[in-house]
Design an enzyme around this catalytic site. Structure first.
Site, PDB file in Angstrom:
ATOM      1  N   ASP A   1      68.817  18.772  39.632  1.00 36.95           N
ATOM      2  CA  ASP A   1      68.044  19.290  40.760  1.00 36.95           C
ATOM      3  C   ASP A   1      68.346  18.487  42.017  1.00 36.95           C
ATOM      4  OD1 ASP A   1      65.780  20.819  41.986  1.00 36.95           O
ATOM      5  OD2 ASP A   1      64.868  18.837  42.042  1.00 36.95           O
TER       6      ASP A   1
ATOM      7  N   GLU B   1      70.543  23.620  36.186  1.00 34.97           N
ATOM      8  CA  GLU B   1      70.434  22.299  36.804  1.00 34.97           C
ATOM      9  C   GLU B   1      70.956  21.219  35.867  1.00 34.97           C
ATOM     10  OE1 GLU B   1      66.533  23.158  39.649  1.00 34.97           O
ATOM     11  OE2 GLU B   1      66.282  22.124  37.728  1.00 34.97           O
TER      12      GLU B   1
END
Length: 228
Positions: free
Chosen positions: A49, A121
């Site tokens: 992320d 992610e």
């Protein structure tokens, strides 16, 4: 470490061949099938992320050198949100190689938006750890492609846009009320109503509360715009 033909095919779709394939194996391992000797992808998701955010921030600054922070922020949010990550995951068929527990498989885990977004992610983090920032950046820019240049100037999500609409008219924030829930416990479907204090409301149904709230907000915004 040897990897399956299925994982090799995924590497081709991803555009990165792992020197440490165990990182990829971890990135596609969901918590429903993890064990002390088989860690899941949650820590990689956390890192991915942040890597994605840094790449997108840099790409947006380069794409529009005259944009203000107020213009860049909604574009950034649109490009890094879970929904976008899940869309990318679908394009490279990430769901096909996910390692899931039986319950997740039975409930359609390979198609779940949140699960796909998290795994995307994690894959980004795996590439970063395998080959460094430049490799992760190149992969992200390739996969996100035209989305970066074409992201709308007003790329706020529907809930944010509706809240700002209400604030501009000195109203309290919209309320989101669950009006129905159907389906089995492992795969519920939610109906959410977005309501303004002035009385306007709209409803939407989706497989997660978050998605239903966004859809309801979008429907209400469309109704409000049409009623101008």
């Amino acid at each position: 470490m040897k990897i399956s033909a299925e994982m090799k095919a995924f590497q081709d779709r991803l555009g990165h061949e792992f020197a440490r394939p165990e990182l990829l194996q971890r990135a596609v391992t969901h918590s429903s099938v993890s064990s002390p000797t088989r860690p899941d992808n949650q820590r990689l998701e956390f890192l991915g992320d942040r890597v994605l955010g840094l790449v997108m921030a840099g790409a947006l600054l380069k794409e529009d050198r005259g944009a203000s922070e107020g213009q860049l922020a909604p574009r950034f949010n649109a490009l890094v949100r879970k929904e976008t990550c899940a869309d990318i995951a679908r394009e490279i068929e990430l769901g096909e190689v996910l390692k899931l527990g039986r319950s997740e498989q039975m409930s359609g885990g390979r198609r779940k938006q949140a699960l796909l977004g998290d795994a995307m992610e994690a894959v980004i983090a795996a590439v970063y750890m395998d080959a460094g920032f430049d490799a992760a950046q190149a992969m992200i820019l390739r996969l996100w492609g035209k989305r970066i240049a074409e992201v709308e100037d007003d790329a706020r999500d529907a809930k944010t846009a509706l809240q700002e609409w209400a604030q501009a008219r000195r109203m309290p924030p919209p309320a989101y009320v669950e009006t129905d829930r159907t389906g089995p416990d492992h795969a519920p479907v939610f109906t959410i109503s977005a309501r303004l204090k002035s009385g306007e409301e709209a409803s939407a149904t989706a497989a997660s509360k978050r998605a239903a709230e966004q859809a309801a907000a979008a429907a209400l915004l469309e109704r409000l715009e049409a009623g101008k």
